[in-house]
Design a protein around this motif. Structure first.
Motif, PDB file in Angstrom:
ATOM      1  N   PRO A 259      54.534  28.708  52.525  1.00 27.59           N
ATOM      2  CA  PRO A 259      53.450  27.727  52.538  1.00 27.59           C
ATOM      3  C   PRO A 259      52.149  28.251  53.146  1.00 27.59           C
ATOM      4  N   ALA A 260      52.184  29.398  53.822  1.00 25.00           N
ATOM      5  CA  ALA A 260      50.934  29.976  54.348  1.00 25.00           C
ATOM      6  C   ALA A 260      50.023  30.411  53.212  1.00 25.00           C
ATOM      7  N   GLY A 261      50.625  30.722  52.067  1.00 23.94           N
ATOM      8  CA  GLY A 261      49.835  31.060  50.884  1.00 23.94           C
ATOM      9  C   GLY A 261      49.202  32.433  50.938  1.00 23.94           C
ATOM     10  N   PHE A 262      48.064  32.536  50.291  1.00 23.76           N
ATOM     11  CA  PHE A 262      47.400  33.816  50.106  1.00 23.76           C
ATOM     12  C   PHE A 262      45.947  33.758  50.564  1.00 23.76           C
ATOM     13  N   ALA A 263      45.465  34.900  51.032  1.00 20.92           N
ATOM     14  CA  ALA A 263      44.068  35.008  51.465  1.00 20.92           C
ATOM     15  C   ALA A 263      43.157  35.330  50.289  1.00 20.92           C
ATOM     16  N   GLY A 264      43.734  35.883  49.229  1.00 20.55           N
ATOM     17  CA  GLY A 264      42.942  36.263  48.072  1.00 20.55           C
ATOM     18  C   GLY A 264      43.704  37.229  47.199  1.00 20.55           C
ATOM     19  N   SER A 265      42.979  37.930  46.340  1.00 21.81           N
ATOM     20  CA  SER A 265      43.579  38.885  45.418  1.00 21.81           C
ATOM     21  C   SER A 265      42.663  40.081  45.235  1.00 21.81           C
ATOM     22  N   LEU A 266      43.288  41.193  44.832  1.00 15.90           N
ATOM     23  CA  LEU A 266      42.571  42.430  44.514  1.00 15.90           C
ATOM     24  C   LEU A 266      42.983  42.883  43.127  1.00 15.90           C
ATOM     25  N   ILE A 267      42.005  43.236  42.324  1.00 15.83           N
ATOM     26  CA  ILE A 267      42.226  43.798  40.998  1.00 15.83           C
ATOM     27  C   ILE A 267      41.382  45.063  40.920  1.00 15.83           C
ATOM     28  N   VAL A 268      41.976  46.146  40.440  1.00 18.73           N
ATOM     29  CA  VAL A 268      41.206  47.349  40.124  1.00 18.73           C
ATOM     30  C   VAL A 268      41.422  47.604  38.640  1.00 18.73           C
ATOM     31  N   ALA A 269      40.329  47.598  37.899  1.00 19.16           N
ATOM     32  CA  ALA A 269      40.414  47.732  36.449  1.00 19.16           C
ATOM     33  C   ALA A 269      39.173  48.433  35.904  1.00 19.16           C
ATOM     34  N   GLU A 270      39.310  48.896  34.681  1.00 21.12           N
ATOM     35  CA  GLU A 270      38.207  49.590  34.010  1.00 21.12           C
ATOM     36  C   GLU A 270      37.380  48.605  33.184  1.00 21.12           C
ATOM     37  N   PHE A 271      36.076  48.695  33.363  1.00 22.60           N
ATOM     38  CA  PHE A 271      35.125  47.902  32.575  1.00 22.60           C
ATOM     39  C   PHE A 271      33.969  48.809  32.181  1.00 22.60           C
ATOM     40  N   ALA A 272      33.248  48.429  31.154  1.00 28.34           N
ATOM     41  CA  ALA A 272      32.112  49.228  30.681  1.00 28.34           C
ATOM     42  C   ALA A 272      30.951  49.209  31.667  1.00 28.34           C
ATOM     43  N   SER A 273      30.843  48.133  32.452  1.00 25.37           N
ATOM     44  CA  SER A 273      29.729  48.008  33.384  1.00 25.37           C
ATOM     45  C   SER A 273      30.077  46.982  34.457  1.00 25.37           C
ATOM     46  N   GLN A 274      29.294  46.971  35.526  1.00 21.80           N
ATOM     47  CA  GLN A 274      29.516  45.975  36.573  1.00 21.80           C
ATOM     48  C   GLN A 274      29.272  44.559  36.050  1.00 21.80           C
ATOM     49  N   PRO A 275      28.214  44.331  35.255  1.00 23.47           N
ATOM     50  CA  PRO A 275      28.051  42.973  34.712  1.00 23.47           C
ATOM     51  C   PRO A 275      29.248  42.521  33.861  1.00 23.47           C
ATOM     52  N   GLU A 276      29.865  43.446  33.136  1.00 24.50           N
ATOM     53  CA  GLU A 276      31.045  43.076  32.345  1.00 24.50           C
ATOM     54  C   GLU A 276      32.206  42.706  33.263  1.00 24.50           C
ATOM     55  N   ALA A 277      32.395  43.462  34.339  1.00 24.20           N
ATOM     56  CA  ALA A 277      33.454  43.157  35.304  1.00 24.20           C
ATOM     57  C   ALA A 277      33.187  41.802  35.973  1.00 24.20           C
ATOM     58  N   GLU A 278      31.940  41.550  36.322  1.00 23.25           N
ATOM     59  CA  GLU A 278      31.579  40.277  36.945  1.00 23.25           C
ATOM     60  C   GLU A 278      31.819  39.109  35.995  1.00 23.25           C
ATOM     61  N   ALA A 279      31.488  39.290  34.731  1.00 20.12           N
ATOM     62  CA  ALA A 279      31.694  38.238  33.739  1.00 20.12           C
ATOM     63  C   ALA A 279      33.188  37.977  33.522  1.00 20.12           C
ATOM     64  N   TRP A 280      33.977  39.048  33.497  1.00 17.80           N
ATOM     65  CA  TRP A 280      35.420  38.887  33.339  1.00 17.80           C
ATOM     66  C   TRP A 280      35.984  38.068  34.493  1.00 17.80           C
ATOM     67  N   LEU A 281      35.588  38.424  35.712  1.00 15.04           N
ATOM     68  CA  LEU A 281      36.087  37.700  36.882  1.00 15.04           C
ATOM     69  C   LEU A 281      35.601  36.251  36.886  1.00 15.04           C
ATOM     70  N   ALA A 282      34.363  36.025  36.513  1.00 19.05           N
ATOM     71  CA  ALA A 282      33.814  34.666  36.505  1.00 19.05           C
ATOM     72  C   ALA A 282      34.563  33.747  35.541  1.00 19.05           C
ATOM     73  N   ALA A 283      35.167  34.322  34.496  1.00 12.29           N
ATOM     74  CA  ALA A 283      35.900  33.523  33.510  1.00 12.29           C
ATOM     75  C   ALA A 283      37.378  33.365  33.859  1.00 12.29           C
ATOM     76  N   ASP A 284      37.837  33.993  34.934  1.00 11.60           N
ATOM     77  CA  ASP A 284      39.241  33.923  35.305  1.00 11.60           C
ATOM     78  C   ASP A 284      39.598  32.525  35.813  1.00 11.60           C
ATOM     79  N   PRO A 285      40.783  32.038  35.485  1.00 11.23           N
ATOM     80  CA  PRO A 285      41.190  30.697  35.947  1.00 11.23           C
ATOM     81  C   PRO A 285      41.161  30.523  37.465  1.00 11.23           C
ATOM     82  N   TYR A 286      41.392  31.591  38.209  1.00 12.57           N
ATOM     83  CA  TYR A 286      41.315  31.454  39.660  1.00 12.57           C
ATOM     84  C   TYR A 286      39.891  31.136  40.111  1.00 12.57           C
TER      85      TYR A 286
END
Length: 99
Positions: free
Chosen positions: A53-80
């Motif tokens: 029940p303490a849960g989680f503080a957050g998450s880490l993902i390391v992945a390949e994207f063409a650019s930082q804006p693409e990575a930011e857009a991918w994260l912004a669309a994530d259900p979390y």
């Protein structure tokens, strides 16, 4: 290029996290299937692999994207993000050294 995507969980968001987890994992699986996912996982809120029940503080993902804006857009669309599990996100370029 690789990017580190960090999400910080909102307080008392464990129930919401668990509810949207299948959709979150499906997006990660798509990255993995494309050969772009290096690692991904949650950060327990306490020093335990199963924080209960303490849960989680957050998450880490390391992945390949063409650019930082693409990575930011991918994260912004994530259900979390869209469902309010993450209260704060960060995307940074990442240089893999080991292994």
């Amino acid at each position: 290029m690789l990017y580190a995507l960090l999400g910080e969980d909102a307080p008392a968001s464990l129930e919401k996290r668990l509810a949207v987890r299948p959709a979150h994992l499906a997006r990660l699986q798509a990255l993995a299937d494309a050969g772009r996912l290096i690692l991904a996982g949650p950060m327990p809120a306490i020093d335990s692999p199963d924080p209960g029940p303490a849960g989680f503080a957050g998450s880490l993902i390391v992945a390949e994207f063409a650019s930082q804006p693409e990575a930011e857009a991918w994260l912004a669309a994530d259900p979390y993000v869209t469902e309010g599990v993450f209260v704060h996100t960060t995307v940074r370029p990442f240089k893999r050294v080991l292994p």
